[in-house]
Structures are given as C-alpha cells and as structure tokens.
Design a protein around this motif. Sequence first.
Motif, PDB file in Angstrom:
ATOM      1  N   ARG A 269      -2.889   0.977  -7.395  1.00 44.21           N
ATOM      2  CA  ARG A 269      -3.612  -0.244  -7.809  1.00 44.21           C
ATOM      3  C   ARG A 269      -3.036  -0.819  -9.095  1.00 44.21           C
ATOM      4  NH1 ARG A 269      -8.292   2.749  -6.261  1.00 44.21           N
ATOM      5  NH2 ARG A 269      -8.623   3.297  -8.456  1.00 44.21           N
ATOM      6  N   GLU A 270      -2.797   0.042 -10.086  1.00 42.95           N
ATOM      7  CA  GLU A 270      -2.315  -0.456 -11.374  1.00 42.95           C
ATOM      8  C   GLU A 270      -0.883  -0.963 -11.271  1.00 42.95           C
ATOM      9  OE1 GLU A 270      -2.421  -1.421 -15.456  1.00 42.95           O
ATOM     10  OE2 GLU A 270      -3.944  -1.129 -13.888  1.00 42.95           O
ATOM     11  N   THR A 271      -0.056  -0.297 -10.497  1.00 42.48           N
ATOM     12  CA  THR A 271       1.321  -0.765 -10.323  1.00 42.48           C
ATOM     13  C   THR A 271       1.341  -2.116  -9.622  1.00 42.48           C
ATOM     14  OG1 THR A 271       2.123   1.514 -10.209  1.00 42.48           O
ATOM     15  CG2 THR A 271       3.581  -0.189  -9.350  1.00 42.48           C
ATOM     16  N   PHE A 272       0.483  -2.283  -8.613  1.00 45.86           N
ATOM     17  CA  PHE A 272       0.399  -3.572  -7.921  1.00 45.86           C
ATOM     18  C   PHE A 272      -0.048  -4.667  -8.896  1.00 45.86           C
ATOM     19  CE2 PHE A 272      -1.494  -6.881  -5.357  1.00 45.86           C
ATOM     20  CZ  PHE A 272      -0.657  -6.961  -4.255  1.00 45.86           C
ATOM     21  N   ARG A 273      -1.043  -4.364  -9.712  1.00 44.36           N
ATOM     22  CA  ARG A 273      -1.539  -5.362 -10.671  1.00 44.36           C
ATOM     23  C   ARG A 273      -0.440  -5.764 -11.649  1.00 44.36           C
ATOM     24  NH1 ARG A 273      -3.156  -5.960 -15.628  1.00 44.36           N
ATOM     25  NH2 ARG A 273      -2.719  -3.785 -16.181  1.00 44.36           N
ATOM     26  N   ARG A 274       0.294  -4.789 -12.156  1.00 45.16           N
ATOM     27  CA  ARG A 274       1.348  -5.095 -13.121  1.00 45.16           C
ATOM     28  C   ARG A 274       2.518  -5.824 -12.459  1.00 45.16           C
ATOM     29  NH1 ARG A 274       1.805   0.031 -17.342  1.00 45.16           N
ATOM     30  NH2 ARG A 274      -0.441   0.406 -17.571  1.00 45.16           N
ATOM     31  N   LEU A 275       2.785  -5.517 -11.189  1.00 45.63           N
ATOM     32  CA  LEU A 275       3.827  -6.257 -10.476  1.00 45.63           C
ATOM     33  C   LEU A 275       3.481  -7.736 -10.390  1.00 45.63           C
ATOM     34  CD1 LEU A 275       5.007  -4.095  -7.415  1.00 45.63           C
ATOM     35  CD2 LEU A 275       6.421  -4.958  -9.288  1.00 45.63           C
ATOM     36  N   PRO A 280       6.256 -13.483 -10.794  1.00 44.76           N
ATOM     37  CA  PRO A 280       5.483 -14.686 -10.446  1.00 44.76           C
ATOM     38  C   PRO A 280       5.552 -15.045  -8.964  1.00 44.76           C
ATOM     39  CG  PRO A 280       6.760 -15.034 -12.448  1.00 44.76           C
ATOM     40  CD  PRO A 280       7.219 -13.728 -11.879  1.00 44.76           C
ATOM     41  N   ALA A 281       6.642 -14.671  -8.283  1.00 47.20           N
ATOM     42  CA  ALA A 281       6.780 -15.012  -6.868  1.00 47.20           C
ATOM     43  C   ALA A 281       5.668 -14.395  -6.028  1.00 47.20           C
ATOM     44  CB  ALA A 281       8.140 -14.555  -6.350  1.00 47.20           C
ATOM     45  N   MET A 282       5.041 -13.308  -6.510  1.00 51.56           N
ATOM     46  CA  MET A 282       3.982 -12.680  -5.735  1.00 51.56           C
ATOM     47  C   MET A 282       2.757 -13.574  -5.590  1.00 51.56           C
ATOM     48  SD  MET A 282       4.040  -8.628  -6.795  1.00 51.56           S
ATOM     49  CE  MET A 282       2.564  -8.332  -5.801  1.00 51.56           C
ATOM     50  N   ALA A 294       1.623  -3.263  -1.187  1.00 55.30           N
ATOM     51  CA  ALA A 294       0.777  -2.137  -1.608  1.00 55.30           C
ATOM     52  C   ALA A 294       1.140  -0.872  -0.839  1.00 55.30           C
ATOM     53  CB  ALA A 294      -0.689  -2.492  -1.412  1.00 55.30           C
ATOM     54  N   GLU A 295       1.433  -1.009   0.446  1.00 56.60           N
ATOM     55  CA  GLU A 295       1.826   0.152   1.245  1.00 56.60           C
ATOM     56  C   GLU A 295       3.139   0.738   0.743  1.00 56.60           C
ATOM     57  OE1 GLU A 295       2.000  -1.302   5.209  1.00 56.60           O
ATOM     58  OE2 GLU A 295      -0.156  -1.124   5.564  1.00 56.60           O
ATOM     59  N   GLY A 340       8.949  -1.526  -9.475  1.00 55.18           N
ATOM     60  CA  GLY A 340       7.867  -0.583  -9.211  1.00 55.18           C
ATOM     61  C   GLY A 340       8.121   0.757  -9.867  1.00 55.18           C
ATOM     62  N   LEU A 341       9.380   1.243  -9.840  1.00 51.01           N
ATOM     63  CA  LEU A 341       9.708   2.501 -10.496  1.00 51.01           C
ATOM     64  C   LEU A 341       9.496   2.403 -12.003  1.00 51.01           C
ATOM     65  CD1 LEU A 341      12.990   3.520  -8.618  1.00 51.01           C
ATOM     66  CD2 LEU A 341      10.628   4.140  -8.078  1.00 51.01           C
ATOM     67  N   ASN A 342       9.896   1.282 -12.580  1.00 45.90           N
ATOM     68  CA  ASN A 342       9.715   1.106 -14.018  1.00 45.90           C
ATOM     69  C   ASN A 342       8.231   1.095 -14.404  1.00 45.90           C
ATOM     70  OD1 ASN A 342      12.496   0.898 -14.302  1.00 45.90           O
ATOM     71  ND2 ASN A 342      12.490  -1.338 -14.140  1.00 45.90           N
ATOM     72  N   LEU A 343       7.418   0.435 -13.597  1.00 49.80           N
ATOM     73  CA  LEU A 343       5.987   0.357 -13.908  1.00 49.80           C
ATOM     74  C   LEU A 343       5.303   1.697 -13.709  1.00 49.80           C
ATOM     75  CD1 LEU A 343       5.243  -3.125 -12.304  1.00 49.80           C
ATOM     76  CD2 LEU A 343       5.388  -2.571 -14.741  1.00 49.80           C
TER      77      LEU A 343
END
Length: 369
Positions: A269-275, A280-282, A294-295, A340-343
């Motif tokens: 959840r937190e990684t998705f939020r930070r992504l 911005p494209a998301m 998310a998957e 995602g790895l960085n976050l």
Amino acid sequence: MTNISAPGLGSEPGRHRVGARFTSPLGDERAGAWADKLWSAARAADEYAALDVVAGALDAGLDAETVLLEVIGAVQHKVGIEWAANRMSVADEHAATAISDRAVAALPVQRPHAFVGKVTVACVDKEWHALPARLLAETLRLRGWRVGYLGAQVPTAHLISQVHRTGADAVCLSAALSTRLPVAHAAITAVQAVGTPVMVGGLAFGADGRYARLLGADAWAPEARAAADRLSAGSLPRPRPPHQALDDLPHLADQEYTMVSQSSRSLVRETFRRLEEHLPAMAAYDDDQRERTAEDIAHIVDFLAAALYVDDPGLFTDFLTWTGDILTARGVPARSLLPGLNLLEEQLRDFPRTRRLLDAGRTALAARP
C-alpha cells in the motif's frame, strides 16, 4: 507495469520447441509429431480434437507414459513459454491448461495385480499450479503405485491427516513459485515429523534442486519421469527427527523475513501511494492498470520475502530479470521496476539483509541490455 504472475511449469518435462516442431528428449519423433497436433488443438481451444490426438497417439503405438509426458506435458511446457513471450493471453493459457488436464483424464490406467507401494502427491499450500503434480501422479499410477493425489493448495494440517489415514510410503510435494518455499518448508518438516520421507519437485526448488536440499527434503527430482525412477529405485532415506526451521536456516534469527512477510500488505500500500507521488503518469491509469501495478508490487515483496527466507540474492535477482523480460515482451520497459525497488528500500532501511537484496536487484536490472 503489467501483471507478472506466471503459469506453472513445475515438474513438467524438459521438452523443447525447435523451429516449427516439438522434439523429444528421448529422440522419439512420433511423440514430437503428436505433440504438434495437440498444440494445434490447444491453441484452437478444441477439446474434442485434443481427445482425438490422445486416442490417435495411443492407437499409433505410443505407450501411455510417453503420451503423458512427451505429448501432453510437452504442450503444457510450451504454453508457459508462449505466455511469457506474450503470444498467449491469460485466457488462452487457462483454456490450453484445461485441455491438457482433460487430455490427462483420457489416458487409460489399468489396475495392477499388486501395487508396488503407496504414495501421496500434492501441491504445497497456496500453490495453485496443479498440472505438474498431476503428471507425476498419473506417471506413478501407470507404474503400479497406489496414488493419493490431493491436487492444488493443500493445507499442511490436511496433508498430515491424509498421510496418517493412508499410511503412505512417501509424500511428493510440488511447488512452481519460489514464494511458496516457506510453506513448503513447513510441510516438509511436518511430514517428516510423522516418519514419512518427502520428495519435492518443481521450479520453486531451483533448477538444480538447491532449495530442496536447503529445506531438508529427503529427495528431489527435476521432472515426473525422474521422480518415478527414483521411487522405483528403492525407499527414500529415513527422515530426520523432528526439528525447527532455525535448525535448517539459522539466518532467520535476525527476524527480517518475519518482519517483511508480516508487513507485506502495508509495504504494498505504501509503495503504491509513493509511486503515485513520484510518477505523475499514474494519474491517468484506469482501474485495471492500477490493479495490475499493485499486483506487481505485491509480487516483488513476496519474492523479496522468499529470498530472505532462503538467504539467496539469486532468487530475487532471477525473479526481477525474468519479470523484466515479461514486461519487455508486453511493451513495458524493465527499468519501470526500479522506482518500486527504491521506494521499498526507503521503508526497509533498518534491514541490512533486505537492503543487500534490493541492491542486488537494481544491479541485475541495470546489467540488462
């Protein structure tokens, strides 16, 4: 990002596609020709044609084990390859797998005058790729074993109850995904604790069986025929006395695996939020794209946890490079995995083994062409 879950290849035979035709590892060109026909039926989702192929192969003189492993198993192996290359959709893959399963059911099995032994065949808990285990179960039946086939996703407690009830001489466990290694370890230990030896197989345990040895299995086989040969060669070694996971894997004492696996949902959840904040494209993603992203993050966290469990960076880097190939085949740059790895590392900075795995993952992705 796109969905990166894979169909299972597990213990399916190492049959290869060369040019326009299948080739048999045993050099049987007849099996290759019938596999071509079954592949055509599977791609057309034509169950009746598939059953005609099985009947025709048997009438042409192929024995049932060859049809099982060198025709049906070969086609299912090809299904996995074609899905990974984005030449089959998930729906196509499911339809072809269903046809393979139906083709297995069409093979005749004669009741032997006397059984050579009793064996239980099952997928570990949470493992839904059942066809590899079924290929083994049917191979053993053809060779005169009394087989208790339990199918996919067998909880360990129910597996133990079955072993007690049937008095199996051995248990064969299948797992296709390395994320199942922790539950596989629990199942191996539990079965051994009741005095029954365990053979394991499937891609989860490594192409060379390294994780089978690490987790203390009594035997490992790369595919169904080798497993059946090993059981026919004699009893498996007597299992070790009851022991704990830390006896096999002392690195688990640092609790990093436990902390990462227990916090996996919050990490996703937190990684998705930070992504969303970093990319911005998301903002333009539709619901399907958001769900698949998310998957993907969840898969990364799951494989990270599995690599922590066995303390092997190669498990994580192999997954990431394979995922990069899957994404590339679908028109998504492999470097899309890096944010995602960085976050994740930002959230797991207090875990040294975890940080080393994430660093190895970034290095592996950077080394890709």
